[in-house]
Design a protein around this motif. Structure first.
Motif, PDB file in Angstrom:
ATOM      1  N   ALA A  25       0.823  -1.117   0.010  1.00  0.00           N
ATOM      2  CA  ALA A  25       0.054   0.083  -0.059  1.00  0.00           C
ATOM      3  C   ALA A  25       1.049   1.228   0.104  1.00  0.00           C
ATOM      4  N   SER A  78      -7.529   2.170   7.714  1.00  0.00           N
ATOM      5  CA  SER A  78      -6.526   2.098   7.190  1.00  0.00           C
ATOM      6  C   SER A  78      -5.594   3.445   7.678  1.00  0.00           C
ATOM      7  N   PHE A  79      -4.431   3.234   7.230  1.00  0.00           N
ATOM      8  CA  PHE A  79      -3.524   4.192   7.720  1.00  0.00           C
ATOM      9  C   PHE A  79      -3.059   5.143   6.536  1.00  0.00           C
ATOM     10  N   GLU A  81     -10.575   5.183   3.866  1.00  0.00           N
ATOM     11  CA  GLU A  81     -11.010   3.759   4.093  1.00  0.00           C
ATOM     12  C   GLU A  81     -10.756   3.367   5.605  1.00  0.00           C
ATOM     13  N   GLY A 137      -4.990   3.859   0.147  1.00  0.00           N
ATOM     14  CA  GLY A 137      -5.909   3.409   1.253  1.00  0.00           C
ATOM     15  C   GLY A 137      -6.506   2.244   0.748  1.00  0.00           C
ATOM     16  N   ASP A 138      -7.006   2.012  -0.347  1.00  0.00           N
ATOM     17  CA  ASP A 138      -7.639   0.614  -0.927  1.00  0.00           C
ATOM     18  C   ASP A 138      -6.732  -0.580  -0.763  1.00  0.00           C
ATOM     19  N   LYS A 139      -5.511  -0.485  -0.668  1.00  0.00           N
ATOM     20  CA  LYS A 139      -4.592  -1.846  -0.336  1.00  0.00           C
ATOM     21  C   LYS A 139      -4.257  -1.894   1.077  1.00  0.00           C
ATOM     22  N   CYS A 140      -4.227  -0.889   1.775  1.00  0.00           N
ATOM     23  CA  CYS A 140      -3.988  -0.910   3.141  1.00  0.00           C
ATOM     24  C   CYS A 140      -4.616  -1.810   4.079  1.00  0.00           C
ATOM     25  N   ILE A 141      -4.056  -2.640   4.742  1.00  0.00           N
ATOM     26  CA  ILE A 141      -4.750  -3.689   5.615  1.00  0.00           C
ATOM     27  C   ILE A 141      -5.042  -3.014   7.094  1.00  0.00           C
TER      28      ILE A 141
END
Ligand code: SF4
Ligand code: SF4
Lengths: 305, 204
Positions: free
Chosen positions: B74, B138-139, B135, B87-91
């Protein structure tokens, strides 16, 4: 009993969440993450020790502690658990990613190994490959968390090679302790000689953990300012009671004294394991709580004002 | 090649935090989330004491530890050196927050979004359109206002600063204002011992 909640704790020189320059606590890795680390190291340590002794109850319990316990607490900690699979994507650079791959190998091949032990379903030629891959996965799981912490230079206290060593030692200590309790509960160890060997290993590991704790504190005391703050928190400030009484006293000195001076039976073994477990859990929690970031910039330091 | 960076002139900063407010406005930041802060620091001993204001921001580190530890990909760095978070990839694992020596990562908590700036659960139209970029869980962090930069503008904090204490520009261009300030006034990076090679410099 112990007040260890850290959010917005303000101490002299600490900035907390304010607009002041000063030390800051790391606040994002807290109890759920500490519990996940605890489960990962305990489960993998128990698995490794049990695999070396062909001790099926320990192998299954180790897989469950890591596969269920660690996974659950990681998902609890994660901000976006529905995308947890994405953590597999960067093993080339991230220890978290490598660790997740370790868990996949450990739980996957460990389960196949168990099925092989129970139902003989693994083809003869593949048995040793499955065994080695499961152990390799468990070795990654028992150490990667320490590597993930030591890899970061942000928190000087964590930035030491002693982190993965402490993970490994505590994991194996938990492994030997749980194997002894399980065997005293009536689950038989295939070779009775193993029992005394594991007992000796447990004593050696407690001593190794004590040396490791002392080295960690010594390094922090003589480290950067942030690490010195961590040392003060753990030895003199509000984390001192749980650390000195819990981690050092109950978690390692009392079990060692019991093992050295009281004959082993089920009750003593249970007390020793309970003490070690409490000490290890507090260790995991307090190492996170004592994670201190250096002041971002101090004019006194940078510009010699 | 362009390599964006920022210079903070500590002598000029008056601690008004106009940059902080401009950043919150530009990025529609929820309650409690800051991409930039101007910190105050007291130094000296009575009677010779002074207070200094220290603007802080993501340093868009050359060797960004937050990027190295990110397990999901991310966090990534653009060709112009701006460190981005998708933000879409952050877990939401928080590894980046733990790895950033400058405490520049923030988690977007659900309550921050749902409660709104007034805390009554009703979002203003400004918040409704702004929060859609976040999101929950998310960070996030400063991206040097990458959309403004792509459009040829300065980041909002730089454009707003009333004293010109913040200067933005290309570190690879020896004639840019940032390069000259760093060269002429001995620009220093924050926490250089962390080996992150920040692209933000302080001058005095
Ligand atoms: S300041 Fe922190 S968040 Fe920004 S690039 Fe450097 S390490 Fe990453
Ligand atoms: S919280 Fe998000 S951006 Fe940060 S390391 Fe984890 S996945 Fe990457």
């Amino acid at each position: 009993m112990f007040k260890v909640s850290l959010k917005n704790v303000l101490r002299p020189g600490f900035a907390g969440g304010t607009f002041k320059s000063g030390y800051r606590f790391q606040k994002y890795w807290d109890t759920p993450m500490a519990t996940a680390f605890f489960c990962g190291e305990t489960g993998a340590g128990l698995f490794i020790v049990s695999m070396l002794m062909d001790f099926l109850p320990g192998i299954i319990l180790g897989l469950l502690i890591t596969g269920v316990g660690k996974t659950f607490f990681h998902l609890t900690h994660m901000g976006v658990p529905s995308k947890a699979w994405r953590a597999l994507l960067r093993p080339d650079r991230s220890w978290i990613s490598r660790g997740l791959w370790g868990i996949v190998f450990f739980v996957g091949f460990g389960s196949i190994h168990v099925l092989g032990m129970l139902f003989n379903v693994v083809p003869a030629g593949l048995e040793s490959a499955v065994y080695i891959l499961a152990i390799a996965g468990a070795m990654v799981v028992v150490t990667y968390q320490g590597f993930a912490m030591s890899h970061s230079t942000a928190i000087s206290f964590w930035s030491t090679g002693l982190m993965p060593i402490s993970s490994m030692l505590y994991g194996l200590l938990m492994g030997t302790s749980l194997v002894l309790v399980l065997s005293l509960l009536g689950f038989s160890i295939s070779n009775p000689e193993y029992f005394s060997m594991v007992g000796l290993a447990q004593i050696a590991l407690i001593i190794a953990v004590q040396i490791c704790l002392l080295s960690l504190l010594h390094g922090a005391k003589n480290g950067s300012k942030g690490a010195q703050q961590s040392y003060i928190l753990l030895v003199k400030d509000f984390l001192a009671r749980p650390f000195l009484f819990g981690v050092v006293g109950i978690g390692s000195i009392i079990p060692l004294l019991i093992l050295l001076f009281i004959p082993t039976n089920f009750i003593t073994s249970l007390i020793v394991t309970g003490c070690i477990m409490l000490g290890f859990y507090l260790f995991r929690l307090l190492i996170f709580k004592a994670g201190v970031l250096d002041p971002i910039l101090s004019p006194a330091d940078i510009f010699k004002r | 090649m362009t390599r964006y960076g920022m210079v903070f002139d500590i002598k000029r900063c008056i601690g008004c935090n106009a940059c902080t407010v401009a950043c919150k406005q530009e990025n529609s930041l929820p309650d409690g989330v800051f991409f930039t802060r101007t910190l105050s620091a007291e130094s000296g001993e009575y009677p010779n004491v002074s207070r200094t204001y220290l603007p802080t921001i993501c340093n868009h580190c050359e060797d960004a530890p937050c990027e190295k530890v990110c397990p999901s990909g991310a966090t990534w760095t653009r060709d112009d050196g701006i460190v981005m978070v998708d933000g879409d990839k952050c877990i939401g694992c928080g590894s980046c927050a733990v790895a950033c020596p400058y405490d520049m990562r923030t988690q977007i908590e659900e309550t921050q979004i749902t409660n709104g700036l007034f805390g009554d659960g009703k979002l203003t139209p400004f918040e409704e359109q702004g929060y859609s970029r976040f999101e929950c869980g998310s960070f996030t962090k400063c991206d040097f206002c990458s959309e403004r930069v792509d459009g040829g503008l300065d980041p909002a904090c730089v454009a707003t600063c009333p004293t010109d204490a913040r200067v933005f520009g290309d570190l690879d261009d020896p004639d840019s204002k940032v390069s000259r300030l760093i060269r002429d006034r001995m620009g220093r990076q924050p926490l250089p011992e962390k080996n992150t090679r920040p692209k933000v410099y302080y001058i005095d």
